[in-house]
Structure formats: C-alpha cells, structure tokens
Design an enzyme around this catalytic site. Structure first.
Site, PDB file in Angstrom:
ATOM      1  CB  SER A   1      10.279 108.352  48.963  1.00 43.37           C
ATOM      2  OG  SER A   1      11.265 108.749  48.042  1.00 43.37           O
TER       3      SER A   1
ATOM      4  CB  ALA B   1      13.356 106.374  50.513  1.00 41.17           C
ATOM      5  CE  LYS B   2      14.287 115.352  47.812  1.00 45.07           C
ATOM      6  NZ  LYS B   2      15.719 115.488  47.630  1.00 45.07           N
ATOM      7  CB  ALA B   3      13.855 108.915  53.925  1.00 48.02           C
TER       8      ALA B   3
ATOM      9  CE1 TYR C   1      18.761 115.404  50.960  1.00 48.89           C
ATOM     10  CE2 TYR C   1      17.424 113.488  51.447  1.00 48.89           C
ATOM     11  CZ  TYR C   1      17.982 114.353  50.535  1.00 48.89           C
ATOM     12  OH  TYR C   1      17.765 114.154  49.199  1.00 48.89           O
TER      13      TYR C   1
END
Length: 192
Positions: free
Chosen positions: A56, A150-152, A156
């Site tokens: 990410s 990506a876990k950004a 969220y």
C-alpha cells in the site's frame, strides 16, 4: 489511555503520541494502515499484513523508513509491552507536516503501531445470531479512479459514512458494493 504506542522506532506513552496539526496525512489522506487481530497473544497473519502495508505504501508513493522485518519485530514488541491477549493491532504510516500542499515529496514519513484489547467486532449475541446489514448508497470506486488496491485512509470515508447511516437506521453495519454492483465487503471486514 494507559500504556504505550510504538512511534517512529520508540515506545511512547499513549497520551504523548501526537502528530502535528498540519500533517499531510490528516489534510490529504496520505496515510496507509493495516488492521490485524491478535488471538492468544499471537498476531493473525502478521507477515501478510505487513507485506500489504508495504504494498500500500508503494502504491501511495510513501517510502517507509523501516524494513518489513523491523515492523514485524515492532508489532510483536508492542503487543508484548501492552500485554495484549486478544485484541487488535494497527500499524500505520503517514506523511508529516513539512509541506502543506498537494505535493508532499519532501515530508517525513512517520510510522506508528498501536494495539488494544478487543474480543470481537460485534457483541457475542450478534456474533452467534447474525448481524443486520443495510446496503450502502456509496459504492467502492473503480480502480481507474483511485488507488483502490491500497489500504489507504482516504478510501475509507465512504465506509465511515455508510456505517453511520446504517447505525442510524437500526442496522449493525453496511454492505458495500463495488462499482459494478457486486458484493465487495462490509465497512470494516471481508465477507466470505
């Protein structure tokens, strides 16, 4: 809160772990993170979570100042220091405050790892009897519009909005669909 947070290579008292108000990560969402569960003092899939954190960070052009091995050791260190038996682990990295602009190539990359006790995401009756989901009006964006791999943090916000709406309507969580209308996940967990 009592205890410690691992911050930029050092253990810092929980209430002393702070970031600058002009942090790029706060204003522009240049923050990547992971969320791992801890069971019986063991981190579930630690190496896979750390690899995804690094993947990410590459997608968001955030060069982490630590190696995967150093992050794995730090994760183990903080759960031991906090004496976490069953809980949650949150490693994350963000751009600092040296530049307040869209471009942030000359910012310091900070890394922190926090952990806390947590037995289950939903209470036990929900865990065994099921939860009520409301389908979100927001959809996960297509890969051509955002770095969705990506876990950004910035990705969220639609999950937060969706969960708030669901809770106000008497649901436990929101079902997120992808841009094609297929089931993607809930606001904070995979569906399998």
């Amino acid at each position: 809160k009592p205890g410690f947070i691992w911050l930029d290579g050092s253990l810092v008292k929980w209430n002393k772990a702070k970031i600058h108000i002009l942090s790029h990560g706060l204003h522009y969402g240049s923050c990547v993170f992971e969320g791992a569960r801890i069971y019986n003092s063991k981190i579930f899939k630690l190496y896979e979570h750390t690899k995804r954190l690094f993947d990410s960070s590459k997608i968001l052009d955030v060069k982490l100042p630590f190696t995967e091995e150093q992050i794995n050791k730090a994760c183990k260190k903080i759960i031991k220091k906090q004496n976490i038996k069953n809980g949650y682990l949150r490693p994350f990295a963000w751009r600092g405050s040296e530049m307040m602009a869209i471009s942030a190539q000359n910012t310091t990359i900070h890394v922190a790892i926090a952990t806390w006790e947590m037995t289950t995401y939903f209470n036990k009756s929900k865990k065994y009897n099921g939860i009520k989901l409301q389908t979100s009006k927001w959809r996960k964006p297509p890969t051509s519009t955002a770095p969705t791999q990506a876990k950004a943090a910035g990705l969220y916000m639609i999950c937060t909005l969706s969960k708030h709406i669901a809770e106000r309507n008497g649901f436990d969580d929101s079902l997120m669909l992808d841009y094609n209308g297929y089931v993607a996940e809930s606001t904070g967990a995979n569906i399998f």
